[in-house]
Write an enzyme that holds these catalytic residues in place. Structure first.
Site, short mmCIF file in Angstrom:
data_model
loop_
_atom_site.label_atom_id
_atom_site.label_comp_id
_atom_site.label_asym_id
_atom_site.label_seq_id
_atom_site.Cartn_x
_atom_site.Cartn_y
_atom_site.Cartn_z
N GLU A 172 -13.97 -5.00 -3.29
CA GLU A 172 -14.15 -6.26 -4.04
C GLU A 172 -15.58 -6.42 -4.57
O GLU A 172 -16.23 -7.44 -4.33
CB GLU A 172 -13.75 -7.46 -3.18
CG GLU A 172 -12.29 -7.46 -2.81
CD GLU A 172 -11.79 -8.71 -2.11
OE1 GLU A 172 -12.61 -9.58 -1.74
OE2 GLU A 172 -10.56 -8.83 -1.94
N GLU A 291 -4.71 -4.83 -0.77
CA GLU A 291 -4.72 -6.07 0.05
C GLU A 291 -3.71 -7.03 -0.56
O GLU A 291 -3.86 -7.43 -1.73
CB GLU A 291 -6.10 -6.73 0.07
CG GLU A 291 -7.10 -6.02 0.95
CD GLU A 291 -8.42 -6.79 1.11
OE1 GLU A 291 -8.39 -8.03 1.17
OE2 GLU A 291 -9.46 -6.11 1.18
O1 AHR Z 1 -8.53 -9.34 4.34
C1 AHR Z 1 -9.54 -10.31 4.46
C2 AHR Z 1 -10.59 -10.20 3.35
O2 AHR Z 1 -10.00 -10.54 2.13
C3 AHR Z 1 -11.16 -8.84 3.11
O3 AHR Z 1 -12.23 -8.56 3.94
C4 AHR Z 1 -11.62 -8.92 1.69
O4 AHR Z 1 -11.59 -7.68 1.04
C5 AHR Z 1 -10.70 -9.94 1.06
O5 AHR Z 1 -11.39 -10.90 0.35
#
Ligand code: AHR
Length: 497
Positions: A172, A291
């Protein structure tokens, strides 16, 4: 209400890459400490890994796990987590405001992967660090020996290289909350150089370029186009991240979010293919949705700053969350021709399907079950079912089909599975399933989750939201009739005979 689903072999979307059933373990909250690793736990093995967690991870059949972050990785010195445990430093983790003891690191995680029958998707720090530390880590992890970093691994007691094949180029990096956040140009250059050096160190690896941190990121679209334009030749995948929450307590709009998810995936593919066209290249960039989940229940939970592994992001999931998780996975599978990797974020305790008590028991969250069913039965190729069903309007969307569905066909095992979510709160569905050239497949098992309220959840002493078996649906050889309960998750398994 009545609905019809038509299935045929010709409706093939693509081969399902097993890595679409991946997950994620970050050094965050009790994911590592108190989750996968708890040496004092009664079920812990000689390495300190919780046996009850490993059993459930195996049951979930997770082929790949992303590690060690997440936001954490953007400040992580991987060297802190290898070598004799007593000499590893404690560090402040600025991502989550906690103290990282570093008693668990790369080699421990690789060992855990072996025991949990899974593989590692390793992320490198491109926030506070860069290409040099990234290529050193590849050398430490994957090189057989005879160089400084690989010999260090051997000296640490691990003679054989771990052979990690999939590597994330940071995390990110567009987000202002990210340590070392970058502009798209800065990131594109750093990612290109890191990927290049990492692949020169081991030419068998694949790399994932960070896409935007979500569809809502202000730079979404432009970020992907700019960074991909720079790094295209060296990377293999672009990442997508998306979390959803029922913030307005509007179940119908919440369940309709897969329409937005579908649009998101489509948009990223368009950007990838735009850059491909611009470059007049044959190389196609595929997607790593590394994610995804529901995440909102625990957002404002307090914690003790700079403590070690305090409970963080411990969402307790309810039944409507399970239906959205199932619907999100179905949406990912509808794009399995281009989504090769996806990671349910995360695996244990932190926004996770598996929940442990430190020193105590374990339970399966509601979201565990759709993942378990898809991961175990949803292998082979994905077939796009032609769905004819009534639609609804809600605050956020119009024309939302009540049914969300995907079929998977495993020709080797001669098994086909139809996964269906009925999003109607009140109406059952009389479903007519028409098997065009698949008529020799007959139902042998029908599993559902239904009869629960939207907010029903599981707990350590109360794991009451769970699947049950139904009567096997009637089949006349060509057509199957199944009854789907209102507000339900359904899995119809068929076998060739
Ligand atoms: O999964 C939790 C967080 O969400 C991770 O660390 C990040 O990559 C995202 O914003």
């Amino acid at each position: 209400m009545k609905a019809k689903i038509t299935l045929a072999k010709e409706f093939k979307i693509g081969e399902i890459d097993k890595r679409i059933y991946g997950s994620f373990v970050e050094h965050l909250g009790r994911a590592v400490y108190g989750g996968i690793y708890e040496p004092d736990h009664p079920t812990a093995d000689e390495d300190g890994f919780r046996g009850d967690v490993i059993d459930l991870v195996k049951e979930l059949n997770v082929p790949i796990v992303r590690y060690p972050g997440g936001n954490f990785v953007s400040g992580y010195n991987w060297e802190d987590g290898v070598g004799p445990v007593e000499s590893r430093p404690k560090r402040l983790d600025l991502a989550w405001g906690t103290t990282e003891p570093n008693t668990f690191g790369t080699n421990e995680f690789m060992k855990w992967c072996k025991k949990a029958d899974t593989e590692c998707m390793m992320a490198v720090n491109l926030g506070t660090r860069g290409p040099d530390e990234a290529r050193n880590l590849v050398e430490y992890v994957n090189h057989k020996g005879g160089s400084a970093w690989s010999d260090m691994r051997i000296a640490h007691g691990y003679k054989e290289p771990w052979n990690v094949k999939l590597w994330c180029l940071g995390n990110e990096m567009d987000g202002r909350w990210q340590m070392g956040a970058k502009t798209a140009e800065e990131y594109g250059r750093t990612a290109l150089e890191a990927s290049k050096l990492m692949k020169w160190t081991d030419d068998s690896i694949e790399t994932v370029l960070c896409g935007s941190s979500s569809r809502n990121s202000p730079t979404f679209g432009e970020w992907e186009a700019t960074s991909l334009d720079i790094a295209y030749d060296s990377v293999d995948y672009v990442s997508l991240h998306q979390y959803y929450g029922n913030h307005d307590d509007d179940t119908q709009s919440f369940l309709a979010l897969t329409l937005e998810l579908d649009e998101f995936i489509h948009s990223v593919l368009c950007v990838c293919d735009y850059i491909k066209a611009k470059k007049r290249t044959k190389k196609t960039i595929n997607l790593s949705f590394d994610e995804w989940n529901v995440w909102y229940h625990s957002n404002n939970a307090p914690y003790e700053k700079w403590s070690v592994a305090p409970p963080r992001l411990e969402d307790i999931y309810n039944f409507e969350d399970a239906l959205l998780v199932g619907s999100m996975m179905i949406t990912l599978l509808r794009h399995c021709d281009r989504i090769k990797i996806a990671c349910l974020a995360q695996l244990v305790n932190v926004i996770a399907p598996i929940f442990t008590q430190t020193g105590g028991g374990i339970f399966k969250q509601t979201t565990y079950y759709p993942f378990e069913h898809l991961s175990n039965f949803g292998r082979g190729v994905a077939l796009n079912p032609i769905i004819s069903c009534p639609k609804y309007d809600c605050k956020a969307f119009t024309d939302v089909p009540y049914l969300e569905s995907i079929a998977t066909l495993d020709e080797e095992k001669e098994e086909m599975t139809l996964f269906i979510v009925n999003k109607s709160l009140d109406d059952e569905v009389v479903l007519d399933i028409s098997l065009l050239d698949l008529e020799d497949y007959n139902p042998f098992e029908f599993i559902s989750m239904d009869g629960y309220g939207a907010k029903d959840e599981n707990g350590i002493d109360n794991p009451f939201v769970k699947p049950h078996k139904n009567e096997i649906p009637q089949s006349d050889g060509k057509n199957i009739t199944a009854l789907l309960k209102p507000f339900s998750w359904n899995v119809i398994r068929m076998r060739k005979y």
